[in-house]
Design a protein around this motif. Structure first.
Motif, mmCIF file in Angstrom:
data_model
loop_
_atom_site.group_PDB
_atom_site.id
_atom_site.type_symbol
_atom_site.label_atom_id
_atom_site.label_comp_id
_atom_site.label_asym_id
_atom_site.label_seq_id
_atom_site.Cartn_x
_atom_site.Cartn_y
_atom_site.Cartn_z
ATOM 1 N N ILE A 78 73.031 38.104 13.928
ATOM 2 C CA ILE A 78 74.239 38.669 14.531
ATOM 3 C C ILE A 78 74.763 39.816 13.675
ATOM 4 C CG2 ILE A 78 76.658 38.185 15.094
ATOM 5 C CD1 ILE A 78 75.671 35.330 15.890
ATOM 6 N N SER A 79 74.802 39.618 12.367
ATOM 7 C CA SER A 79 75.270 40.672 11.453
ATOM 8 C C SER A 79 74.386 41.910 11.534
ATOM 9 C CB SER A 79 75.298 40.153 10.012
ATOM 10 O OG SER A 79 76.201 39.088 9.895
ATOM 11 N N LYS A 80 73.066 41.709 11.591
ATOM 12 C CA LYS A 80 72.137 42.840 11.684
ATOM 13 C C LYS A 80 72.318 43.603 12.989
ATOM 14 C CE LYS A 80 68.580 40.896 8.692
ATOM 15 N NZ LYS A 80 67.224 40.305 8.623
ATOM 16 N N LEU A 81 72.582 42.884 14.083
ATOM 17 C CA LEU A 81 72.821 43.561 15.366
ATOM 18 C C LEU A 81 74.096 44.403 15.303
ATOM 19 C CD1 LEU A 81 71.879 40.719 17.883
ATOM 20 C CD2 LEU A 81 70.669 42.882 17.563
ATOM 21 N N ILE A 82 75.135 43.864 14.703
ATOM 22 C CA ILE A 82 76.389 44.618 14.576
ATOM 23 C C ILE A 82 76.174 45.862 13.724
ATOM 24 C CG2 ILE A 82 78.718 44.545 13.572
ATOM 25 C CD1 ILE A 82 78.832 41.590 14.517
ATOM 26 N N ILE A 83 75.419 45.725 12.638
ATOM 27 C CA ILE A 83 75.121 46.867 11.771
ATOM 28 C C ILE A 83 74.290 47.907 12.510
ATOM 29 C CG2 ILE A 83 73.863 47.595 9.694
ATOM 30 C CD1 ILE A 83 74.676 44.807 8.504
ATOM 31 N N ALA A 84 73.281 47.463 13.253
ATOM 32 C CA ALA A 84 72.378 48.380 13.959
ATOM 33 C C ALA A 84 73.111 49.203 15.014
ATOM 34 C CB ALA A 84 71.236 47.600 14.601
ATOM 35 N N ILE A 85 74.091 48.615 15.660
ATOM 36 C CA ILE A 85 74.839 49.318 16.700
ATOM 37 C C ILE A 85 75.770 50.366 16.092
ATOM 38 C CG2 ILE A 85 76.577 48.977 18.510
ATOM 39 C CD1 ILE A 85 75.184 46.272 19.060
ATOM 40 N N LYS A 86 76.139 50.183 14.830
ATOM 41 C CA LYS A 86 76.993 51.117 14.087
ATOM 42 C C LYS A 86 78.383 51.282 14.697
ATOM 43 C CE LYS A 86 73.128 53.614 12.170
ATOM 44 N NZ LYS A 86 72.429 54.865 12.012
ATOM 45 N N ALA A 87 78.860 50.232 15.364
ATOM 46 C CA ALA A 87 80.207 50.280 15.928
ATOM 47 C C ALA A 87 81.256 49.907 14.888
ATOM 48 C CB ALA A 87 80.302 49.339 17.123
ATOM 49 N N LEU A 88 80.844 49.128 13.886
ATOM 50 C CA LEU A 88 81.749 48.719 12.821
ATOM 51 C C LEU A 88 81.163 49.156 11.487
ATOM 52 C CD1 LEU A 88 82.497 45.060 13.987
ATOM 53 C CD2 LEU A 88 83.925 47.069 14.304
ATOM 54 N N VAL A 90 81.694 40.722 21.512
ATOM 55 C CA VAL A 90 82.430 40.833 20.246
ATOM 56 C C VAL A 90 82.839 42.279 20.006
ATOM 57 C CG1 VAL A 90 82.174 40.711 17.726
ATOM 58 C CG2 VAL A 90 81.439 38.786 19.147
ATOM 59 N N LEU A 91 81.905 43.198 20.169
ATOM 60 C CA LEU A 91 82.187 44.610 19.900
ATOM 61 C C LEU A 91 83.198 45.200 20.884
ATOM 62 C CD1 LEU A 91 78.613 45.821 18.949
ATOM 63 C CD2 LEU A 91 80.549 45.391 17.424
ATOM 64 N N GLN A 92 83.262 44.667 22.087
ATOM 65 C CA GLN A 92 84.244 45.129 23.069
ATOM 66 C C GLN A 92 85.652 44.626 22.735
ATOM 67 O OE1 GLN A 92 83.822 47.106 25.816
ATOM 68 N NE2 GLN A 92 81.666 47.440 25.340
ATOM 69 N N MET A 93 85.729 43.603 21.853
ATOM 70 C CA MET A 93 87.013 42.974 21.565
ATOM 71 C C MET A 93 87.439 43.146 20.117
ATOM 72 S SD MET A 93 86.479 39.469 23.659
ATOM 73 C CE MET A 93 88.177 39.253 24.145
ATOM 74 N N VAL A 94 86.977 44.161 19.437
ATOM 75 C CA VAL A 94 87.243 44.299 17.999
ATOM 76 C C VAL A 94 88.720 44.432 17.650
ATOM 77 C CG1 VAL A 94 84.974 45.187 17.393
ATOM 78 C CG2 VAL A 94 86.780 46.782 18.032
ATOM 79 N N GLN A 95 89.575 44.704 18.613
ATOM 80 C CA GLN A 95 91.006 44.807 18.329
ATOM 81 C C GLN A 95 91.633 43.425 18.128
ATOM 82 O OE1 GLN A 95 89.571 45.341 21.243
ATOM 83 N NE2 GLN A 95 90.742 44.350 22.834
ATOM 84 N N ASN A 96 90.898 42.359 18.391
ATOM 85 C CA ASN A 96 91.382 40.985 18.218
ATOM 86 C C ASN A 96 90.913 40.420 16.885
ATOM 87 O OD1 ASN A 96 92.549 40.379 20.987
ATOM 88 N ND2 ASN A 96 90.536 41.129 21.530
#
Length: 156
Positions: free
Chosen positions: A56-66, A35-41
């Motif tokens: 899933i939301s917590k993982l995205i937050i923890a990575i701090k990519a978004l 998902v994080l590799q494809m954020v332009q979609n």
């Protein structure tokens, strides 16, 4: 890495990508990385339970990519009223009625909020725990030309 690479290549035009294995080896983490590799979609991530969606939301937050506003964890209004949302997720949460008139059925509201063909990719975690309608409903929102489905979970 190989699963993420193959998803990014997108060679399986009309076939879903399936990430599977017994509980614990990292299907959810692999799904989040893709998902994080494809954020332009325009990506829709679905799960059959709030626990999985929260993870899933917590993982995205923890990575701090978004950052806040770059992704939305859609929840039912009753979850916010009952304070069932973890505090760290609240800045990222919204209800479906932010974009459309509220109805009794969440699925009807989803189709009114996001027209068919809106999303380019559907990532669905814990697919083995999902019913067919839970899997097919988000797939109806995919682009007919560019839509890709990525399923993850335990096959048993």
């Amino acid at each position: 890495m190989r699963a993420v690479f193959n998803i990014l290549r997108g060679e399986a035009k009309n076939l879903p990508y399936v990430i599977f294995g017994p509980p614990g080896p990292g299907q959810t983490v692999t799904l989040v990385e893709a998902v994080l590799q494809m954020v332009q979609n325009r990506i829709l991530v679905a799960a059959p339970s709030n626990i999985v969606a929260d993870l899933i939301s917590k993982l995205i937050i923890a990575i701090k990519a978004l950052t806040t506003g770059e992704f939305i964890r859609i929840v039912r209004q009753s979850l916010i009223k009952e304070e069932l949302i973890p505090p760290e997720l609240m800045p990222h949460c919204a209800t479906l009625d932010i974009c459309a008139k509220e109805t009794a059925e969440d699925t009807m509201l989803i189709t009114k909020t996001f027209p068919g063909g809106h999303f380019t990719h559907l990532f669905m975690d814990e697919t083995g725990q999902s019913t067919e309608p839970e899997t097919l409903m988000p797939a109806a929102l995919l682009s007919k030309d560019r839509g890709r489905v990525i399923l993850a979970g335990d096959p048993h």
